[in-house]
Motif scaffolding. Structure first.
Motif, mmCIF file in Angstrom:
data_model
loop_
_atom_site.group_PDB
_atom_site.id
_atom_site.type_symbol
_atom_site.label_atom_id
_atom_site.label_comp_id
_atom_site.label_asym_id
_atom_site.label_seq_id
_atom_site.Cartn_x
_atom_site.Cartn_y
_atom_site.Cartn_z
ATOM 1 N N ILE A 53 64.429 88.222 94.836
ATOM 2 C CA ILE A 53 65.252 89.167 94.076
ATOM 3 C C ILE A 53 64.516 90.490 93.847
ATOM 4 O O ILE A 53 65.135 91.533 93.688
ATOM 5 C CB ILE A 53 65.724 88.558 92.743
ATOM 6 N N ASP A 54 63.191 90.454 93.852
ATOM 7 C CA ASP A 54 62.371 91.643 93.620
ATOM 8 C C ASP A 54 61.895 92.289 94.916
ATOM 9 O O ASP A 54 61.257 93.334 94.875
ATOM 10 C CB ASP A 54 61.126 91.279 92.797
ATOM 11 N N ARG A 55 62.209 91.703 96.045
ATOM 12 C CA ARG A 55 61.617 92.091 97.321
ATOM 13 C C ARG A 55 62.607 92.854 98.186
ATOM 14 O O ARG A 55 63.755 92.459 98.326
ATOM 15 C CB ARG A 55 61.198 90.807 98.036
ATOM 16 N N VAL A 56 62.146 93.971 98.784
ATOM 17 C CA VAL A 56 62.929 94.742 99.737
ATOM 18 C C VAL A 56 62.172 94.722 101.059
ATOM 19 O O VAL A 56 60.982 95.002 101.104
ATOM 20 C CB VAL A 56 63.116 96.203 99.270
ATOM 21 N N GLY A 57 62.867 94.398 102.125
ATOM 22 C CA GLY A 57 62.222 94.366 103.425
ATOM 23 C C GLY A 57 62.866 93.326 104.300
ATOM 24 O O GLY A 57 63.935 92.811 103.966
ATOM 25 N N PRO A 58 62.265 93.035 105.369
ATOM 26 C CA PRO A 58 60.903 93.375 105.783
ATOM 27 C C PRO A 58 60.827 94.714 106.504
ATOM 28 O O PRO A 58 61.806 95.225 107.028
ATOM 29 C CB PRO A 58 60.551 92.244 106.749
ATOM 30 N N PHE A 59 59.620 95.271 106.520
ATOM 31 C CA PHE A 59 59.302 96.498 107.229
ATOM 32 C C PHE A 59 58.168 96.221 108.204
ATOM 33 O O PHE A 59 57.346 95.342 107.969
ATOM 34 C CB PHE A 59 58.867 97.590 106.240
ATOM 35 N N ASP A 60 58.124 96.989 109.278
ATOM 36 C CA ASP A 60 57.081 96.796 110.284
ATOM 37 C C ASP A 60 55.726 97.350 109.860
ATOM 38 O O ASP A 60 54.692 96.854 110.294
ATOM 39 C CB ASP A 60 57.488 97.445 111.611
ATOM 40 N N THR A 61 55.738 98.387 108.998
ATOM 41 C CA THR A 61 54.476 98.999 108.588
ATOM 42 C C THR A 61 54.396 99.116 107.069
ATOM 43 O O THR A 61 55.420 99.121 106.374
ATOM 44 C CB THR A 61 54.310 100.420 109.180
ATOM 45 N N ARG A 62 53.177 99.241 106.583
ATOM 46 C CA ARG A 62 52.952 99.443 105.150
ATOM 47 C C ARG A 62 53.600 100.746 104.689
ATOM 48 O O ARG A 62 54.201 100.804 103.617
ATOM 49 C CB ARG A 62 51.445 99.459 104.873
ATOM 50 N N GLU A 63 53.507 101.787 105.508
ATOM 51 C CA GLU A 63 54.081 103.087 105.154
ATOM 52 C C GLU A 63 55.600 103.009 104.992
ATOM 53 O O GLU A 63 56.154 103.568 104.056
ATOM 54 C CB GLU A 63 53.719 104.132 106.207
ATOM 55 N N GLU A 64 56.267 102.307 105.914
ATOM 56 C CA GLU A 64 57.718 102.140 105.793
ATOM 57 C C GLU A 64 58.065 101.434 104.482
ATOM 58 O O GLU A 64 59.009 101.825 103.786
ATOM 59 C CB GLU A 64 58.269 101.331 106.960
ATOM 60 N N ALA A 65 57.330 100.403 104.144
ATOM 61 C CA ALA A 65 57.586 99.664 102.911
ATOM 62 C C ALA A 65 57.347 100.547 101.691
ATOM 63 O O ALA A 65 58.102 100.480 100.718
ATOM 64 C CB ALA A 65 56.704 98.419 102.841
ATOM 65 N N ALA A 66 56.330 101.388 101.737
ATOM 66 C CA ALA A 66 56.027 102.274 100.610
ATOM 67 C C ALA A 66 57.148 103.274 100.359
ATOM 68 O O ALA A 66 57.339 103.728 99.227
ATOM 69 C CB ALA A 66 54.712 103.010 100.864
ATOM 70 N N HIS A 67 57.910 103.605 101.396
ATOM 71 C CA HIS A 67 59.005 104.566 101.273
ATOM 72 C C HIS A 67 60.355 103.883 101.058
ATOM 73 O O HIS A 67 61.398 104.533 101.160
ATOM 74 C CB HIS A 67 59.055 105.468 102.508
#
Length: 62
Positions: A27-41
């Motif tokens: 419930i608190d998680r957004v993703g998945p993303f391929d890179t740390r930078e993508e997740a940070a944005h």
């Protein structure tokens, strides 16, 4: 062989932290993303998507 979810990046919307692998509650998680930078944005991307969807909905209802 594919990349597992443990190798993906996630954004925790409750803490604002970027996590490698699905560490927090879904419930608190957004993703998945391929890179740390993508997740940070992730918050910026979510806001952009919401604005686009709202504009699309408004255009459909005219």
């Amino acid at each position: 062989m594919g990349v597992s979810m443990a190798d993906k990046w996630w954004y925790n919307s409750r803490t604002g932290e970027v996590e490698l692998g699905p560490q927090s509650n879904s419930i608190d998680r957004v993703g998945p993303f391929d890179t740390r930078e993508e997740a940070a944005h992730a918050p910026e991307k979510l806001r952009q998507n919401a604005e686009k969807w709202a504009a699309d909905d408004a255009a459909e209802n005219r």
